[in-house]
Design a protein around this motif. Structure first.
Motif, mmCIF file in Angstrom:
data_model
loop_
_atom_site.group_PDB
_atom_site.id
_atom_site.type_symbol
_atom_site.label_atom_id
_atom_site.label_comp_id
_atom_site.label_asym_id
_atom_site.label_seq_id
_atom_site.Cartn_x
_atom_site.Cartn_y
_atom_site.Cartn_z
ATOM 1 N N ALA A 321 1.223 -1.545 0.162
ATOM 2 C CA ALA A 321 0.053 -0.138 -0.588
ATOM 3 C C ALA A 321 0.769 1.339 0.492
ATOM 4 O O ALA A 321 0.301 1.964 -0.296
ATOM 5 C CB ALA A 321 -0.510 -0.155 1.145
ATOM 6 N N GLU A 322 2.158 1.337 1.093
ATOM 7 C CA GLU A 322 2.664 2.263 0.313
ATOM 8 C C GLU A 322 3.611 3.281 -0.475
ATOM 9 O O GLU A 322 3.276 4.408 -0.330
ATOM 10 C CB GLU A 322 4.811 2.110 1.462
ATOM 11 C CG GLU A 322 3.953 2.642 2.779
ATOM 12 C CD GLU A 322 3.438 0.307 3.167
ATOM 13 O OE1 GLU A 322 3.181 0.134 2.712
ATOM 14 O OE2 GLU A 322 3.815 0.057 4.179
ATOM 15 N N PRO A 323 3.319 3.062 -1.711
ATOM 16 C CA PRO A 323 3.825 3.136 -3.046
ATOM 17 C C PRO A 323 2.523 4.165 -3.070
ATOM 18 O O PRO A 323 2.316 4.901 -4.175
ATOM 19 C CB PRO A 323 4.356 2.214 -3.718
ATOM 20 C CG PRO A 323 4.838 0.671 -3.090
ATOM 21 C CD PRO A 323 3.675 1.323 -1.533
ATOM 22 N N LEU A 324 1.697 3.101 -3.182
ATOM 23 C CA LEU A 324 0.003 4.143 -3.423
ATOM 24 C C LEU A 324 0.117 5.217 -3.100
ATOM 25 O O LEU A 324 -0.616 6.241 -3.438
ATOM 26 C CB LEU A 324 -1.218 2.908 -3.298
ATOM 27 C CG LEU A 324 -0.944 1.629 -4.082
ATOM 28 C CD1 LEU A 324 -2.444 0.688 -4.131
ATOM 29 C CD2 LEU A 324 -0.892 1.104 -6.050
ATOM 30 N N GLY A 329 -0.339 11.431 -2.536
ATOM 31 C CA GLY A 329 0.726 11.991 -1.846
ATOM 32 C C GLY A 329 1.043 13.281 -3.498
ATOM 33 O O GLY A 329 0.777 14.454 -3.183
ATOM 34 N N ARG A 330 1.624 12.711 -3.887
ATOM 35 C CA ARG A 330 1.871 13.102 -4.941
ATOM 36 C C ARG A 330 1.032 14.038 -6.447
ATOM 37 O O ARG A 330 1.136 14.927 -7.021
ATOM 38 C CB ARG A 330 2.851 12.514 -6.239
ATOM 39 C CG ARG A 330 3.328 13.254 -7.219
ATOM 40 C CD ARG A 330 4.317 11.971 -8.488
ATOM 41 N NE ARG A 330 3.185 10.753 -8.795
ATOM 42 C CZ ARG A 330 2.415 11.666 -9.657
ATOM 43 N NH1 ARG A 330 2.652 12.653 -10.300
ATOM 44 N NH2 ARG A 330 1.789 10.259 -10.498
ATOM 45 N N VAL A 331 -0.165 13.711 -6.600
ATOM 46 C CA VAL A 331 -0.905 13.784 -6.968
ATOM 47 C C VAL A 331 -2.113 14.833 -6.955
ATOM 48 O O VAL A 331 -2.471 15.783 -7.662
ATOM 49 C CB VAL A 331 -2.187 12.202 -7.797
ATOM 50 C CG1 VAL A 331 -2.785 12.551 -8.718
ATOM 51 C CG2 VAL A 331 -1.334 11.747 -8.892
ATOM 52 N N LEU A 332 -2.180 14.614 -5.032
ATOM 53 C CA LEU A 332 -3.243 15.688 -4.909
ATOM 54 C C LEU A 332 -2.372 17.557 -4.345
ATOM 55 O O LEU A 332 -1.303 17.409 -4.834
ATOM 56 C CB LEU A 332 -3.327 15.386 -3.409
ATOM 57 C CG LEU A 332 -4.948 14.197 -2.804
ATOM 58 C CD1 LEU A 332 -4.697 14.160 -1.432
ATOM 59 C CD2 LEU A 332 -5.629 14.418 -3.633
ATOM 60 N N GLY A 335 -4.415 20.990 -0.207
ATOM 61 C CA GLY A 335 -5.646 21.011 0.369
ATOM 62 C C GLY A 335 -6.116 19.715 -0.384
ATOM 63 O O GLY A 335 -7.830 19.458 -0.154
ATOM 64 N N GLY A 336 -5.871 19.167 -1.153
ATOM 65 C CA GLY A 336 -6.846 17.868 -1.742
ATOM 66 C C GLY A 336 -6.273 16.703 -0.540
ATOM 67 O O GLY A 336 -6.004 16.714 -0.023
ATOM 68 N N GLU A 337 -7.902 15.530 -1.120
ATOM 69 C CA GLU A 337 -7.504 14.875 0.205
ATOM 70 C C GLU A 337 -8.220 13.328 -0.363
ATOM 71 O O GLU A 337 -8.075 13.072 -1.084
ATOM 72 C CB GLU A 337 -9.362 14.992 1.001
ATOM 73 C CG GLU A 337 -9.293 16.163 1.388
ATOM 74 C CD GLU A 337 -11.196 16.542 2.365
ATOM 75 O OE1 GLU A 337 -11.411 17.272 2.682
ATOM 76 O OE2 GLU A 337 -11.903 16.201 1.616
ATOM 77 N N LEU A 338 -7.528 13.220 -0.269
ATOM 78 C CA LEU A 338 -7.153 11.283 0.129
ATOM 79 C C LEU A 338 -8.379 10.668 1.506
ATOM 80 O O LEU A 338 -7.807 10.046 2.490
ATOM 81 C CB LEU A 338 -5.126 10.837 0.098
ATOM 82 C CG LEU A 338 -5.523 8.902 0.041
ATOM 83 C CD1 LEU A 338 -5.828 8.617 -1.276
ATOM 84 C CD2 LEU A 338 -3.907 8.926 0.323
ATOM 85 N N TRP A 339 -9.310 9.659 0.455
ATOM 86 C CA TRP A 339 -10.236 9.241 1.516
ATOM 87 C C TRP A 339 -9.741 7.362 1.097
ATOM 88 O O TRP A 339 -9.516 6.926 0.252
ATOM 89 C CB TRP A 339 -11.157 8.951 0.875
ATOM 90 C CG TRP A 339 -11.986 10.334 1.400
ATOM 91 C CD1 TRP A 339 -11.774 11.725 0.951
ATOM 92 C CD2 TRP A 339 -12.785 10.477 2.339
ATOM 93 N NE1 TRP A 339 -12.822 12.866 1.476
ATOM 94 C CE2 TRP A 339 -12.933 12.296 2.520
ATOM 95 C CE3 TRP A 339 -13.698 10.106 3.267
ATOM 96 C CZ2 TRP A 339 -13.811 12.830 3.058
ATOM 97 C CZ3 TRP A 339 -14.376 10.510 4.041
ATOM 98 C CH2 TRP A 339 -14.888 12.060 4.111
#
Length: 376
Positions: A321-324, A329-332, A335-339
């Protein structure tokens, strides 16, 4: 560099004793098929499910040319390409999706048996429909992952099935005399989900994670997203999308929203596309086969939804999961959110804090945790 199967490498490298680039099943398939391969005309050899290229490059080193290859994960294609360069065998093969052109006129098929019977049904039906009438299929695997159900599936597509002697805990099923086959077609099932007035139809080709069901982690994530207002000019991404359930739900729940559905699995991408079409939202869902989020630019997304895998095939290595998380984190954008939804015992929160940003828990039940990580 002379070919050596022991020099094959995985891609990407993951820490697991079970993730070898070649194993005893690959070696047995190559040995059992040697005579048939030597007699097969150029361009009539096919390899399917070749994890890191052991079957393809073993056949190429023995003189095979024009080999057609299908590997479901994009990481498998990358491994094959990298390994082929090391032995100057790049010109011996071409990678293709699971379509009739893959097996048309094939005389010999080398197949690593998939664990999902519906995936084997799709593959065997395709071979029977389009391969040469004299085709011989050498379908092998580790005995601990083989079932009698695999024999039954192959017998529905082939008139003759032989079973080799076991060797080093591996075995090969040899199928001949193709019967009336069929091209793969998606299965479908309707589901009621929060925020929707009509059922959502999930479509899945054989081998897609969870099939036509909605796994409980994805459903738990959707329940939390239902209360979120989403309006964005930046990308909204269903990352590791599987059958595209979250992407289709987002598009139906927010009629003005466009969504990217991304996965490295070819069967997942095909299933997600079928799900989008079946629910009438294909015009607002871009389905992409991608390793991580390579095709997306830095700081280009405002929201990413992720139900990360924690296994590779039958293995459960560290670090899947860590590479995902790092890609998210790179693409956000700031202020963007990862759910993210994850199995609670995996304790991903510190990793998310490090790779994405400030992370808070949104919900937790007996098995799963949903978190939101905000990019700083």
């Amino acid at each position: 560099m002379p070919y050596s199967p022991d020099a094959l490498r995985r891609w990407p490298d993951l820490e697991s004793d079970e993730l070898f680039a070649i194993d005893s099943a690959d070696r047995l398939i190559l040995d059992e098929s040697a005579a048939a391969r030597s007699a097969a005309p150029a361009g009539s050899l096919v390899a399917i499910g070749d994890s890191y290229g052991a079957l393809t490059l073993g056949a190429a080193d023995a003189g095979g040319t024009g080999i057609r290859v299908h590997q479901d994960p994009l990481s498998g294609e990358r491994a094959l390409e990298r390994n082929a360069r090391g032995f100057d065998l790049q010109s011996a093969f071409q990678s293709l999706p699971l379509v009739p052109e893959l097996v048309t006129g094939a005389r010999v098929v080398l197949l690593r048996l998939p664990r999902a019977l519906d995936e084997l049904e799709d593959i065997s039906g395709l071979i029977a429909a389009h391969a040469d009438p004299e085709v011989v299929v050498f379908a092998g695997g580790r005995i601990k992952h083989m079932t009698l159900g695999m024999n039954d599936v192959l017998r529905r597509s082939f008139g003759a099935l032989d079973v080799t002697h076991a060797r080093q805990k591996s075995r090969v099923l040899v199928a001949r005399q193709p019967l009336a086959g069929h091209d793969p077609q998606p299965r479908s099932k309707q589901h009621s989900l929060p925020g929707l007035t009509a059922p959502l139809t999930v479509c899945a080709f054989g081998g897609a994670f969870a099939g036509t069901s909605i796994d409980i982690g994805t459903r738990f994530l959707i329940e939390q997203l239902d209360s979120v207002s989403i309006h964005s000019e930046r990308d909204v991404i269903d990352f590791a999308c599987g059958t595209g359930v979250v992407a289709a739900w987002l598009a139906l729940r927010h009629p003005d929203l466009s969504v990217v559905a991304s996965d490295e699995s070819s069967v997942a991408v095909a299933s997600a596309g079928a799900t989008a079409r079946e629910n009438g939202v294909a015009d607002r869902i871009e389905v992409v086969r991608d390793f991580g989020l390579e095709s997306r630019g830095d700081r280009s997304a405002s929201l990413i939804a992720l139900n990360p895998p924690f296994h590779v095939g039958a293995a459960v290595p560290n670090g899947v999961a860590e590479p995902l998380f790092a890609e998210a984190g790179r693409v956000l954008a700031p202020g963007g959110e990862l759910w993210t939804v994850w199995n609670s015992p995996l304790q991903y929160r510190p990793v998310l804090e490090r790779l994405v940003g400030r992370t808070r828990q949104v919900a937790r039940n007996a098995k799963f945790t949903v978190t939101v990580s905000t990019r700083s």
